[in-house]
Scaffold this active site. Structure first.
Site, mmCIF file in Angstrom:
data_model
loop_
_atom_site.group_PDB
_atom_site.id
_atom_site.type_symbol
_atom_site.label_atom_id
_atom_site.label_comp_id
_atom_site.label_asym_id
_atom_site.label_seq_id
_atom_site.Cartn_x
_atom_site.Cartn_y
_atom_site.Cartn_z
ATOM 1 N N ARG A 156 0.984 -1.302 -0.028
ATOM 2 C CA ARG A 156 0.026 0.068 0.047
ATOM 3 C C ARG A 156 0.995 1.422 0.047
ATOM 4 O O ARG A 156 1.837 1.138 -0.441
ATOM 5 C CB ARG A 156 -1.126 0.362 1.198
ATOM 6 C CG ARG A 156 -2.039 -1.266 1.472
ATOM 7 C CD ARG A 156 -3.163 -1.210 1.893
ATOM 8 N NE ARG A 156 -2.773 -0.296 3.700
ATOM 9 C CZ ARG A 156 -3.450 0.127 4.056
ATOM 10 N NH1 ARG A 156 -5.014 0.281 3.525
ATOM 11 N NH2 ARG A 156 -2.946 1.053 5.912
ATOM 12 N N LYS A 169 3.850 -10.549 10.170
ATOM 13 C CA LYS A 169 3.299 -10.978 9.018
ATOM 14 C C LYS A 169 3.613 -11.640 8.339
ATOM 15 O O LYS A 169 4.341 -11.642 7.427
ATOM 16 C CB LYS A 169 3.751 -9.114 8.252
ATOM 17 C CG LYS A 169 2.945 -8.997 6.887
ATOM 18 C CD LYS A 169 2.355 -7.466 6.379
ATOM 19 C CE LYS A 169 2.497 -6.785 4.996
ATOM 20 N NZ LYS A 169 2.263 -5.867 4.926
ATOM 21 N N ARG A 206 -2.613 -0.178 14.045
ATOM 22 C CA ARG A 206 -1.203 -0.627 15.166
ATOM 23 C C ARG A 206 -2.518 -0.824 16.419
ATOM 24 O O ARG A 206 -2.903 -0.487 17.657
ATOM 25 C CB ARG A 206 -0.586 0.373 15.539
ATOM 26 C CG ARG A 206 -0.292 0.688 13.512
ATOM 27 C CD ARG A 206 1.304 0.054 13.504
ATOM 28 N NE ARG A 206 1.920 0.173 12.451
ATOM 29 C CZ ARG A 206 1.506 -0.093 10.813
ATOM 30 N NH1 ARG A 206 -0.026 -0.927 11.020
ATOM 31 N NH2 ARG A 206 1.451 0.160 10.127
HETATM 32 P P1 ATP Z 1 -0.070 -0.133 7.155
HETATM 33 O O1 ATP Z 1 -1.370 -1.304 8.690
HETATM 34 O O2 ATP Z 1 -0.816 0.616 6.188
HETATM 35 O O3 ATP Z 1 -1.772 -1.445 5.535
HETATM 36 P P2 ATP Z 1 2.276 -1.818 6.470
HETATM 37 O O4 ATP Z 1 3.365 -1.456 7.382
HETATM 38 O O5 ATP Z 1 1.497 -3.387 7.250
HETATM 39 O O6 ATP Z 1 0.974 -0.797 7.212
HETATM 40 P P3 ATP Z 1 2.305 -2.373 3.524
HETATM 41 O O7 ATP Z 1 1.996 -1.241 3.090
HETATM 42 O O8 ATP Z 1 0.517 -3.517 3.625
HETATM 43 O O9 ATP Z 1 2.056 -2.162 4.902
HETATM 44 O O10 ATP Z 1 3.107 -3.139 3.710
HETATM 45 C C1 ATP Z 1 4.737 -3.017 3.229
HETATM 46 C C2 ATP Z 1 5.799 -3.612 4.354
HETATM 47 O O11 ATP Z 1 5.393 -4.645 4.555
HETATM 48 C C3 ATP Z 1 6.289 -2.583 4.065
HETATM 49 O O12 ATP Z 1 7.050 -1.770 4.360
HETATM 50 C C4 ATP Z 1 7.692 -3.985 5.038
HETATM 51 O O13 ATP Z 1 7.156 -3.524 6.180
HETATM 52 C C5 ATP Z 1 6.772 -5.201 5.217
HETATM 53 N N1 ATP Z 1 6.824 -6.075 3.567
HETATM 54 C C6 ATP Z 1 7.980 -5.903 2.891
HETATM 55 N N2 ATP Z 1 8.445 -7.245 2.282
HETATM 56 C C7 ATP Z 1 7.044 -7.705 3.234
HETATM 57 C C8 ATP Z 1 7.394 -9.520 2.806
HETATM 58 N N3 ATP Z 1 7.573 -10.138 1.397
HETATM 59 N N4 ATP Z 1 6.660 -10.034 4.378
HETATM 60 C C9 ATP Z 1 6.344 -9.581 5.176
HETATM 61 N N5 ATP Z 1 6.341 -8.192 5.435
HETATM 62 C C10 ATP Z 1 6.863 -7.479 4.711
HETATM 63 C C1 BTN Z 2 1.052 -5.162 1.033
HETATM 64 O O1 BTN Z 2 0.765 -5.509 2.339
HETATM 65 O O2 BTN Z 2 0.592 -4.274 1.287
HETATM 66 C C2 BTN Z 2 0.130 -5.428 0.300
HETATM 67 C C3 BTN Z 2 1.529 -6.305 -0.537
HETATM 68 C C4 BTN Z 2 0.940 -6.930 -1.290
HETATM 69 C C5 BTN Z 2 2.272 -7.798 -2.855
HETATM 70 C C6 BTN Z 2 1.782 -8.274 -3.369
HETATM 71 S S1 BTN Z 2 2.899 -8.961 -4.092
HETATM 72 C C7 BTN Z 2 1.290 -9.554 -5.718
HETATM 73 C C8 BTN Z 2 0.938 -8.356 -6.068
HETATM 74 N N1 BTN Z 2 1.796 -7.404 -7.395
HETATM 75 C C9 BTN Z 2 2.522 -6.098 -5.961
HETATM 76 O O3 BTN Z 2 3.399 -5.271 -6.324
HETATM 77 N N2 BTN Z 2 2.623 -6.458 -4.908
HETATM 78 C C10 BTN Z 2 0.716 -7.105 -4.677
#
Ligand code: ATP
Ligand code: BTN
Length: 320
Positions: A117, A182, A317
């Site tokens: 996101r 996560k 959070r």
């Molecule tokens: P929100 O609560 O706003 O969704 P979030 O930290 O989960 O917050 P997202 O945009 O949903 O943010 O997800 C992207 C985030 O997930 C990255 O900034 C990183 O912290 C984490 N991330 C990136 N790659 C992975 C992965 N392969 N596995 C787990 N977490 C990851």
């Molecule tokens: C999140 O936690 O913010 C969402 C992560 C979504 C990742 C998947 S991987 C397959 C698809 N292609 C992308 O570039 N993002 C989603």
């Protein structure tokens, strides 16, 4: 050409056994120096390949590569494309919205620009995890799409459960957690007019076996299936189960919206009845999480009053 040779080497090494540089060179019709260059390129994609003097090259562990025929057969779905390396599976579908039918899917072994996101990076090493996206046209339009990332999360947890993987929980609106870490994230992107149907791409990244060198790139606690001993699950079977669950879920969602998913959400809600903070840009709201409403809006209680919250800019959070 180099990309094809790198793919070929990855296929040859995928069983996790040792192969000499000489033998690999013979298979590809190239020199040992070229083999060594291709191995470096494969390592840059996130593959854990060791080299041992006198023995050759070996992957740290065997990987089951994605196989379009298996995916089609196991999911009962024809419109599937699989890439070895792509920028983002979501982007691939977003670039082709007018050529796709609902249920069309794109998967990749590796993403060079996987996104979460608000443009955050999704760490996407080669062959270790799942990266998949599905296209859907929602006739009811953008207003009706509000609870869709929640329903997609439920579909994913249901697919995991069907394969014997339990303990996954959902964090509103788009994350799958195990033990408060996560495991997976969902990104719903859309192209819509104010009125009329809305075209959606639902993307899922789910960690199976995180290579050590990639883990350092993630700036929050993460989880992978390896931590519960499930790293040897068939990636094709898991992906096919998720594709099927997503399609069935989207069909139900199209007919009835989020309402039929409400009870399952309450079971899987990671934060229900816990103190939480809602971060909305510079503003933070504190309260008690009280689940979601029939549209998928987050319910938060403050001073005895429960209010719905919705929108892509909200981060939830646990209050510590
Ligand atoms: P929100 O609560 O706003 O969704 P979030 O930290 O989960 O917050 P997202 O945009 O949903 O943010 O997800 C992207 C985030 O997930 C990255 O900034 C990183 O912290 C984490 N991330 C990136 N790659 C992975 C992965 N392969 N596995 C787990 N977490 C990851
Ligand atoms: C999140 O936690 O913010 C969402 C992560 C979504 C990742 C998947 S991987 C397959 C698809 N292609 C992308 O570039 N993002 C989603």
């Amino acid at each position: 050409m180099a990309r094809e040779q790198v793919n070929r080497i990855i296929q040859l090494l995928a069983d996790g056994h040792f192969y000499s540089g000489e033998w690999l060179g013979e298979q590809l019709g190239v020199s040992r120096t070229s083999v060594s260059n291709y191995i470096k390129q494969a390592q840059q994609l996130g593959l854990d390949i060791h080299s041992v003097k006198g023995k050759g090259y070996k992957m740290a562990h065997a990987i089951e590569l994605l196989d379009v025929a298996k995916l089609q057969q196991q999911s009962g779905q024809d419109e599937i494309v699989v890439f070895s390396v792509i920028d983002s599976t979501n982007q691939y579908l977003m670039d082709r919205l007018d050529q796709l039918s609902s249920g069309a899917a794109c998967l990749a072994e590796c993403q060079t620009a996987g996104r979460g996101r608000r443009g955050r990076k999704w760490v996407s090493p080669f062959g270790s995890h799942l990266y998949l996206s599905m296209f859907w046209q929602l006739e009811q339009g953008i207003e009706a799409a509000m609870g869709l990332s929640l329903a997609a999360g439920i579909a994913t947890v249901n697919a995991l459960t069907a394969l014997g993987i339990t303990g996954a929980k959902l964090k509103w609106p788009n994350d799958i957690y195990v033990n408060n870490k996560k495991l997976a994230g969902i990104l719903v992107e859309m192209s819509a007019q104010a009125a009329g149907p809305c075209q959606l791409v639902i993307g899922l990244g789910l960690n199976i076996n995180m290579p050590a060198q990639m883990a350092t790139e993630i700036d929050q606690p993460w989880f992978d299936l390896k931590q519960i001993g499930a790293q040897d699950i068939s990636r094709n079977t898991l992906a096919a189960h998720i594709l099927t669950a997503l399609r069935v879920t989207l069909e139900l969602y199209q007919q009835h919206g989020f309402k039929p998913f409400l009870a399952r959400w309450q079971e899987l809600d990671a934060f229900i009845n816990q103190p939480v903070n809602l971060i909305m840009g510079p503003k933070t709201i504190s309260g008690i999480a009280r689940g979601v409403d029939q549209q998928g809006a987050l319910l938060v209680e403050q001073h005895g009053i429960i209010k719905p919250f919705i929108g892509g800019e909200i981060s939830l959070r646990l209050a510590t």
